[in-house]
Design an enzyme around this catalytic site. Structure first.
Site, mmCIF file in Angstrom:
data_model
loop_
_atom_site.group_PDB
_atom_site.id
_atom_site.type_symbol
_atom_site.label_atom_id
_atom_site.label_comp_id
_atom_site.label_asym_id
_atom_site.label_seq_id
_atom_site.Cartn_x
_atom_site.Cartn_y
_atom_site.Cartn_z
ATOM 1 N N HIS A 1 6.379 -54.662 -43.361
ATOM 2 C CA HIS A 1 7.041 -54.743 -42.055
ATOM 3 C C HIS A 1 8.517 -54.987 -42.297
ATOM 4 O O HIS A 1 8.902 -55.616 -43.287
ATOM 5 C CB HIS A 1 6.448 -55.868 -41.197
ATOM 6 C CG HIS A 1 6.965 -55.850 -39.788
ATOM 7 N ND1 HIS A 1 6.536 -54.934 -38.859
ATOM 8 C CD2 HIS A 1 7.892 -56.622 -39.152
ATOM 9 C CE1 HIS A 1 7.163 -55.139 -37.707
ATOM 10 N NE2 HIS A 1 7.999 -56.152 -37.873
ATOM 11 N N CYS B 1 8.051 -49.758 -37.266
ATOM 12 C CA CYS B 1 9.073 -50.692 -37.748
ATOM 13 C C CYS B 1 10.123 -49.998 -38.620
ATOM 14 O O CYS B 1 11.331 -50.146 -38.388
ATOM 15 C CB CYS B 1 8.423 -51.866 -38.479
ATOM 16 S SG CYS B 1 7.569 -51.439 -40.018
ATOM 17 N N HIS C 1 13.026 -55.687 -33.933
ATOM 18 C CA HIS C 1 12.011 -54.931 -34.672
ATOM 19 C C HIS C 1 11.021 -54.303 -33.706
ATOM 20 O O HIS C 1 10.984 -54.635 -32.514
ATOM 21 C CB HIS C 1 11.276 -55.842 -35.670
ATOM 22 C CG HIS C 1 10.414 -56.889 -35.032
ATOM 23 N ND1 HIS C 1 9.142 -57.180 -35.468
ATOM 24 C CD2 HIS C 1 10.628 -57.716 -33.968
ATOM 25 C CE1 HIS C 1 8.622 -58.147 -34.717
ATOM 26 N NE2 HIS C 1 9.493 -58.485 -33.817
#
Length: 349
Positions: free
Chosen positions: A313, A265, A325
């Site tokens: 994240h 990520c 993402h």
């Protein structure tokens, strides 16, 4: 992710198919119970086990992602320490070479003095056949001695500096070894969590496993969502970063990777902004502070959206309530709703 629901029955021939449906349902229940034994607690109802398994897989993926960001941080620190150590070692080598040169020069000068000044100066003056010449030489020798004293002081200062640099290099080496061990530890944690998640996924019936792997954490979709009227990026560099992130859609999630063939990520965010000429930190926790934080209601394309309270994240807002993402292993870079997980911050780079 897909839920474990029995498909609705067609109104055609339900009475004729009733017995078949009953048998298939019973067989499905038996299969589900058998495959869920390793993931569900003892005493759980068979129909609850697949759902519990999927929840456990999500939990393991989350823990793996947290460990991945810890790995990225330790790896980034190890890279920095390696560079600092290399610079220090070069400096130490140059310092040692300078000291050797200074010692050589002082040694030559001392030898010359010894050879020319081995007797008392007053006696040398009396015995000299050329007193005026001797006095001229003595004056020069005095200046040379003063210069020698200055060079000796400089040598001592250089030796102290070299000693300090060597001590600093030793400390950097210890820190580097500690960081290397942290990298290895976090790597083992990530691999362990991912292996457990994969085993649990494999314990699900094929149809449920495929449904899980097609689904997103927030009910995302395949392909490109409608981004008409998505808003204007906050800057030219944000626009370039959005274009780069869009070009990465479909690339695989690879933990610890920052492109160009795979991403985790934070690696995707770093790579996308690097294409725009902007250097971002390596971890999602550091990236959340890489600019000015704005409310989610004011998010514009190119803003970084961090998730969970620990910012483990991160994704890039692209407008119309969507982010790009790298979700988790097995799921490629893609679009998902911005609210797929609890948002902790929005950062404008």
């Amino acid at each position: 992710m897909g839920s474990h629901r029995r498909p609705a029955q067609s109104g055609l021939d339900q009475s004729a198919r009733g017995s078949t449906v009953y048998v298939l349902s019973a067989l499905s229940a038996v299969a589900t119970a058998a495959t869920g034994l390793t993931a569900a607690p003892a005493g759980a109802a068979p129909q609850d086990r697949p759902s519990g398994t999927r929840a456990e897989v999500d939990r393991l993926f989350e823990q793996a992602e947290q460990a991945t960001e810890a790995f990225n941080k330790a790896d980034e620190r190890a890279d920095k320490l390696r560079g600092e150590l290399a610079d220090l070692q070069d400096s130490v080598a140059r310092g040692q070479e300078r000291i050797n040169t200074m010692r050589g020069a002082l040694g030559s000068l001392a030898g010359a003095q010894y050879r020319s000044g081995g007797i008392d100066p007053a006696l040398a003056l009396l015995l000299s056949s050329d007193p005026d010449g001797y006095l001229d030489k003595a004056s020069v020798l005095s200046r040379v001695t003063a210069r020698q004293a200055g060079e000796l002081t400089e040598l001592q200062r250089a030796q102290r500096d070299l000693s300090q640099e060597r001590a600093e290099a030793t400390r950097k080496l210890v820190d580097l070894e500690r960081s290397r061990k942290a990298v290895a530890r976090h790597k083992r944690t990530v691999e362990d969590k991912l292996a457990k998640a994969r085993r649990l996924l494999n314990s699900l019936p094929a149809s449920q496993r495929e449904a899980y792997e097609r689904a997103s954490r927030g009910g995302g979709r395949d392909g490109i969502p409608d981004l008409s009227g998505a808003g204007v990026p906050s800057s030219g560099r944000a626009a370039a970063a959005v274009a780069a992130a869009m070009s990465a859609v479909g690339k695989p999630y690879v933990w610890g990777a920052n492109g160009p063939s795979g991403f985790d990520c934070s690696g995707l965010m770093q790579w996308s902004y690097a294409r725009a000429g902007v250097g971002l930190p390596r971890t999602s926790q550091a990236q959340r502070f890489a600019g000015r934080q704005v409310p989610l209601s004011e998010a514009r394309p190119g803003d970084l959206v961090a998730y969970r309270s620990d910012a483990s994240h991160i994704g890039m807002y692209v407008g119309n309530g969507q982010v790009i993402h790298a979700p988790y292993p097995g799921a490629p870079v893609r679009y998902d709703p911005v609210g797929m997980m609890p948002v902790s911050s929005v950062t404008r780079v």
